[in-house]
Design an enzyme around this catalytic site. Structure first.
Site, PDB file in Angstrom:
ATOM      1  N   CYS A  84      46.016  52.308  39.361  1.00 22.28           N
ATOM      2  CA  CYS A  84      45.768  52.728  40.746  1.00 22.28           C
ATOM      3  C   CYS A  84      44.624  53.363  40.881  1.00 22.28           C
ATOM      4  CB  CYS A  84      47.062  53.389  41.180  1.00 22.28           C
ATOM      5  SG  CYS A  84      46.887  54.135  42.746  1.00 22.28           S
ATOM      6  N   CYS A 198      41.138  48.544  45.284  1.00 21.45           N
ATOM      7  CA  CYS A 198      42.750  48.994  45.313  1.00 21.45           C
ATOM      8  C   CYS A 198      43.437  47.926  44.509  1.00 21.45           C
ATOM      9  CB  CYS A 198      43.004  49.098  46.747  1.00 21.45           C
ATOM     10  SG  CYS A 198      44.983  49.069  46.834  1.00 21.45           S
TER      11      CYS A 198
HETATM   12  N1  DGL Z   1      47.256  50.222  44.569  1.00 14.53           N
HETATM   13  C1  DGL Z   1      46.642  51.513  45.021  1.00 14.53           C
HETATM   14  C2  DGL Z   1      44.956  51.751  44.536  1.00 14.53           C
HETATM   15  O1  DGL Z   1      44.540  51.190  43.541  1.00 14.53           O
HETATM   16  C3  DGL Z   1      46.854  52.324  46.111  1.00 14.53           C
HETATM   17  C4  DGL Z   1      47.703  51.705  47.046  1.00 14.53           C
HETATM   18  C5  DGL Z   1      48.465  52.459  47.975  1.00 14.53           C
HETATM   19  O2  DGL Z   1      47.433  53.107  48.930  1.00 14.53           O
HETATM   20  O3  DGL Z   1      49.471  53.209  47.666  1.00 14.53           O
HETATM   21  O4  DGL Z   1      44.236  52.509  45.163  1.00 14.53           O
END
Ligand code: DGL
Length: 284
Positions: A84, A198
């Site tokens: 993430c 993301c």
């Molecule tokens: N998948 C997450 C990232 O790579 C974020 C998604 C979210 O906002 O929860 O930043």
């Protein structure tokens, strides 16, 4: 004591923990499985506490710590992948301080390769508000000063729409955000490269493609994370054997979520083409 007793137990067959705010980290898990087919993985989707990208740092830091604790205590993980961008930006430094013996690999938006490969030197960056506002991201951006023009687009609501597989919201958000960024293409001053900053966004490239045209390259960070994870395991001598006879199957994957089990199970089915079971987790 025999010599064998004196050696530290090999961690080669322990699992690698992987977590994200939700299903987005599956894009990283996909790359990890390709790079490290003999490894076992435990994936935690913190969907009950998502989205991270629109919450404050304190929330993301507390959740990252709670999940790391859970993975260590319950699964005895040998390495952690923070799949993430938002959690990496907010919490990885603190996690590394608190767990100095645990190899921890994070993910950041692929700005460096984007600047290097863009011909027009105009690069679009879609990411969460949390990632774009972070100090870590600012430092990365400053390190590339003069190498390309970066158009930064916070994408509120997009990860959440992907999380819940809400096609209408996904299409509306992708159209709105790419439309706000400016021209895409190969002409001067147009963005020929789009960083998917993301881990949820690689799952909507089919929606993004017609919006930006055929000549725009999408960059995501899963493959470099997988290669870095391999390097960290090799350093420690903790890489699982690649003996094909011992290659783990779907049984080598464990899935848990703090949110809706069916959302995780169908995301795995859709994107990793595997029928799996998932556990409901309460991680505080
Ligand atoms: N998948 C997450 C990232 O790579 C974020 C998604 C979210 O906002 O929860 O930043």
């Amino acid at each position: 004591m025999t010599p064998a007793d004196a050696l530290p137990a090999s961690r080669a067959h322990d699992s690698i923990g992987v977590f994200d705010s939700g299903v987005g980290g599956l894009s990283v898990l996909r790359a990890l499985r390709e790079e490290l087919p003999a490894e076992r993985f435990v994936y935690v989707a913190d969907s009950g506490h998502a989205p991270y990208g629109e919450r404050d740092d304190a929330h993301v830091i507390a959740r990252s710590h709670a999940i790391t604790r859970y993975l260590l205590e319950r699964h005895h993980i040998k390495a952690l992948v923070v799949a993430c961008n938002t959690a990496t930006a907010a919490a990885i430094k603190l996690l590394r301080q608190d767990y100095p013996d645990l190899p921890i690999v994070g993910i950041e938006p692929a700005l460096k390769p984007a600047a290097a490969q863009s011909q027009t030197k105009h690069v679009g960056v879609m990411a969460t508000r949390g990632t774009l506002n972070s100090e870590k991201f600012r430092t990365l951006l400053e390190s590339l000063h003069g190498q390309a023009t970066f158009v930064l687009q916070p994408c509120d609501g997009l990860a959440d729409a992907i999380e819940h597989a809400d096609a209408t919201k996904i299409i509306a958000a992708c159209a709105r955000y790419t439309g706000a960024m400016g021209p895409f293409g190969t002409e001067n001053n147009a963005m020929d490269t789009l960083v998917l900053g993301c881990t949820h966004y690689p799952f909507v490239t089919d929606v993004l493609r017609p919006l930006v045209g055929d000549h725009v390259a999408f960059l995501e960070g899963g493959a470099p994370v997988a290669r870095q994870t391999r390097r960290r395991l090799v350093e420690r001598g903790w890489l699982a054997t690649s003996d094909a006879a011992q290659r783990p199957t779907a049984a080598a994957l464990t899935f848990g979520t703090t949110g809706q089990r069916d959302e995780l199970v169908s995301a795995v089915q859709r994107w990793l083409h595997m029928a799996v079971e998932a556990e409901t987790l309460k991680i505080e």
